[in-house]
Design a protein around this motif. Sequence first.
Motif, PDB file in Angstrom:
ATOM      1  N   GLU A   1       4.806  -4.233  -9.616  1.00 44.79           N
ATOM      2  CA  GLU A   1       4.571  -2.880  -9.118  1.00 44.79           C
ATOM      3  C   GLU A   1       3.296  -2.828  -8.276  1.00 44.79           C
ATOM      4  O   GLU A   1       3.260  -2.180  -7.220  1.00 44.79           O
ATOM      5  CB  GLU A   1       4.443  -1.912 -10.298  1.00 44.79           C
ATOM      6  CG  GLU A   1       4.239  -0.457  -9.907  1.00 44.79           C
ATOM      7  CD  GLU A   1       5.404   0.122  -9.131  1.00 44.79           C
ATOM      8  OE1 GLU A   1       5.164   1.069  -8.351  1.00 44.79           O
ATOM      9  OE2 GLU A   1       6.551  -0.351  -9.309  1.00 44.79           O
ATOM     10  N   LEU A   2       2.254  -3.523  -8.745  1.00 42.82           N
ATOM     11  CA  LEU A   2       1.001  -3.568  -7.982  1.00 42.82           C
ATOM     12  C   LEU A   2       1.213  -4.252  -6.642  1.00 42.82           C
ATOM     13  O   LEU A   2       0.689  -3.804  -5.608  1.00 42.82           O
ATOM     14  CB  LEU A   2      -0.068  -4.299  -8.791  1.00 42.82           C
ATOM     15  CG  LEU A   2      -1.437  -4.448  -8.115  1.00 42.82           C
ATOM     16  CD1 LEU A   2      -2.033  -3.077  -7.817  1.00 42.82           C
ATOM     17  CD2 LEU A   2      -2.378  -5.259  -9.004  1.00 42.82           C
ATOM     18  N   SER A   3       2.006  -5.311  -6.649  1.00 42.48           N
ATOM     19  CA  SER A   3       2.292  -6.036  -5.406  1.00 42.48           C
ATOM     20  C   SER A   3       3.042  -5.145  -4.416  1.00 42.48           C
ATOM     21  O   SER A   3       2.758  -5.146  -3.220  1.00 42.48           O
ATOM     22  CB  SER A   3       3.106  -7.290  -5.709  1.00 42.48           C
ATOM     23  OG  SER A   3       3.421  -7.982  -4.530  1.00 42.48           O
ATOM     24  N   LYS A   4       3.995  -4.357  -4.908  1.00 47.33           N
ATOM     25  CA  LYS A   4       4.743  -3.439  -4.043  1.00 47.33           C
ATOM     26  C   LYS A   4       3.814  -2.401  -3.414  1.00 47.33           C
ATOM     27  O   LYS A   4       3.933  -2.072  -2.231  1.00 47.33           O
ATOM     28  CB  LYS A   4       5.847  -2.753  -4.839  1.00 47.33           C
ATOM     29  CG  LYS A   4       6.999  -3.668  -5.239  1.00 47.33           C
ATOM     30  CD  LYS A   4       8.033  -2.900  -6.027  1.00 47.33           C
ATOM     31  CE  LYS A   4       9.179  -3.808  -6.450  1.00 47.33           C
ATOM     32  NZ  LYS A   4      10.194  -3.078  -7.262  1.00 47.33           N
ATOM     33  N   ARG A   5       2.908  -1.872  -4.199  1.00 49.93           N
ATOM     34  CA  ARG A   5       1.990  -0.859  -3.692  1.00 49.93           C
ATOM     35  C   ARG A   5       1.075  -1.457  -2.626  1.00 49.93           C
ATOM     36  O   ARG A   5       0.779  -0.796  -1.603  1.00 49.93           O
ATOM     37  CB  ARG A   5       1.169  -0.283  -4.841  1.00 49.93           C
ATOM     38  CG  ARG A   5       1.969   0.563  -5.823  1.00 49.93           C
ATOM     39  CD  ARG A   5       1.086   1.054  -6.948  1.00 49.93           C
ATOM     40  NE  ARG A   5       1.830   1.840  -7.906  1.00 49.93           N
ATOM     41  CZ  ARG A   5       1.324   2.346  -9.028  1.00 49.93           C
ATOM     42  NH1 ARG A   5       0.037   2.142  -9.314  1.00 49.93           N
ATOM     43  NH2 ARG A   5       2.070   3.037  -9.845  1.00 49.93           N
ATOM     44  N   MET A   6       0.597  -2.660  -2.863  1.00 54.24           N
ATOM     45  CA  MET A   6      -0.274  -3.298  -1.895  1.00 54.24           C
ATOM     46  C   MET A   6       0.464  -3.565  -0.576  1.00 54.24           C
ATOM     47  O   MET A   6      -0.080  -3.374   0.510  1.00 54.24           O
ATOM     48  CB  MET A   6      -0.796  -4.619  -2.473  1.00 54.24           C
ATOM     49  CG  MET A   6      -1.709  -4.446  -3.682  1.00 54.24           C
ATOM     50  SD  MET A   6      -3.215  -3.525  -3.314  1.00 54.24           S
ATOM     51  CE  MET A   6      -4.029  -4.694  -2.234  1.00 54.24           C
ATOM     52  N   ASN A   7       1.734  -3.970  -0.689  1.00 55.91           N
ATOM     53  CA  ASN A   7       2.532  -4.215   0.509  1.00 55.91           C
ATOM     54  C   ASN A   7       2.789  -2.936   1.286  1.00 55.91           C
ATOM     55  O   ASN A   7       2.792  -2.937   2.530  1.00 55.91           O
ATOM     56  CB  ASN A   7       3.871  -4.874   0.135  1.00 55.91           C
ATOM     57  CG  ASN A   7       3.698  -6.293  -0.353  1.00 55.91           C
ATOM     58  OD1 ASN A   7       2.719  -6.961  -0.004  1.00 55.91           O
ATOM     59  ND2 ASN A   7       4.641  -6.769  -1.163  1.00 55.91           N
ATOM     60  N   GLN A   8       2.998  -1.835   0.572  1.00 55.15           N
ATOM     61  CA  GLN A   8       3.240  -0.549   1.243  1.00 55.15           C
ATOM     62  C   GLN A   8       1.999  -0.076   2.001  1.00 55.15           C
ATOM     63  O   GLN A   8       2.099   0.534   3.061  1.00 55.15           O
ATOM     64  CB  GLN A   8       3.670   0.494   0.215  1.00 55.15           C
ATOM     65  CG  GLN A   8       5.065   0.259  -0.348  1.00 55.15           C
ATOM     66  CD  GLN A   8       5.411   1.231  -1.464  1.00 55.15           C
ATOM     67  OE1 GLN A   8       4.553   1.980  -1.936  1.00 55.15           O
ATOM     68  NE2 GLN A   8       6.665   1.201  -1.878  1.00 55.15           N
ATOM     69  N   ARG A   9       0.836  -0.391   1.448  1.00 50.01           N
ATOM     70  CA  ARG A   9      -0.421   0.025   2.109  1.00 50.01           C
ATOM     71  C   ARG A   9      -0.678  -0.758   3.384  1.00 50.01           C
ATOM     72  O   ARG A   9      -1.301  -0.242   4.315  1.00 50.01           O
ATOM     73  CB  ARG A   9      -1.584  -0.157   1.149  1.00 50.01           C
ATOM     74  CG  ARG A   9      -1.570   0.827  -0.016  1.00 50.01           C
ATOM     75  CD  ARG A   9      -2.736   0.553  -0.941  1.00 50.01           C
ATOM     76  NE  ARG A   9      -2.736   1.477  -2.079  1.00 50.01           N
ATOM     77  CZ  ARG A   9      -3.632   1.431  -3.072  1.00 50.01           C
ATOM     78  NH1 ARG A   9      -4.586   0.516  -3.061  1.00 50.01           N
ATOM     79  NH2 ARG A   9      -3.542   2.296  -4.066  1.00 50.01           N
ATOM     80  N   THR A  10      -0.203  -2.001   3.406  1.00 59.00           N
ATOM     81  CA  THR A  10      -0.456  -2.840   4.572  1.00 59.00           C
ATOM     82  C   THR A  10       0.546  -2.631   5.685  1.00 59.00           C
ATOM     83  O   THR A  10       0.364  -3.140   6.797  1.00 59.00           O
ATOM     84  CB  THR A  10      -0.449  -4.330   4.166  1.00 59.00           C
ATOM     85  OG1 THR A  10       0.811  -4.649   3.556  1.00 59.00           O
ATOM     86  CG2 THR A  10      -1.584  -4.617   3.188  1.00 59.00           C
ATOM     87  N   ILE A  11       1.639  -1.927   5.380  1.00 59.16           N
ATOM     88  CA  ILE A  11       2.663  -1.677   6.400  1.00 59.16           C
ATOM     89  C   ILE A  11       2.213  -0.554   7.342  1.00 59.16           C
ATOM     90  O   ILE A  11       1.761   0.477   6.914  1.00 59.16           O
ATOM     91  CB  ILE A  11       4.018  -1.310   5.746  1.00 59.16           C
ATOM     92  CG1 ILE A  11       4.543  -2.510   4.958  1.00 59.16           C
ATOM     93  CG2 ILE A  11       5.026  -0.890   6.798  1.00 59.16           C
ATOM     94  CD1 ILE A  11       5.813  -2.209   4.207  1.00 59.16           C
TER      95      ILE A  11
END
Length: 245
Positions: A235-245
Amino acid sequence: MRRVIVSHQVSDLPNVDPTLFHAPTTADFSMMGASTHRPRFLLLYGSLRDRSYSRLLTMEAARLLEAMGGEARIFDPRGLPLPDSEPEAHPKVVELRALANWAEGMVWCSPERHGAMTGIMKAQIDWIPLSQGAVRPTQGKTLAVMEVSGGSQSFNAVNQMRVLGRWMRMLTIPNQSSVAKAYQEFDEDGRMKPSPYYERVVDVMEELYKFTLLTRDVSSFLTDRYSERRESTEELSKRMNQRTI
């Protein structure tokens, strides 16, 4: 918390993330502090009768826990709505959940009715969620189960409550109390008479108190699970990826 990795074992587990795998050791426990406040217990009973033997037995249990040095609070189920019939903001639901969060151990005491625990008992348990965000009202906490019956001794209610305790991820102690012909076991003032039944209640509360002292400071460690660590990491990885998009 320090993670102990046993590399030669993890290499044999291709489906396990080695960064999340934890091989518990006794050293983990030495890293945890020791509480100094009185052990806290929530006691629930399953009858609304004026002379409720489950309530009287619960009161005896509370006296014993207090005498041992604990802090005991008894929830009055009168006015608690049936599960899902009222919003979670109902005052009795709020009260029950606050007590569940406060407690470090619990006592569940139900009459046996039609070979099972009462609906009143089950309704109280059903209102307590397995988790509320980061708060776990029951997980890793201790539990003792007791029952009263009007006839011969039975264990149907305590067996059912053990199943529920396991489902709620509680540490249900081995000992239990089942009081047969409960109407004979209490005097006019509502106090339990001397008997092997009473001594069993003393045994159960003593065991509950000991288990609570042993586990209350390590309950978060005892309920720390690989699967949940993995889900949190994803879940943390998904959130980090969404922020970088």
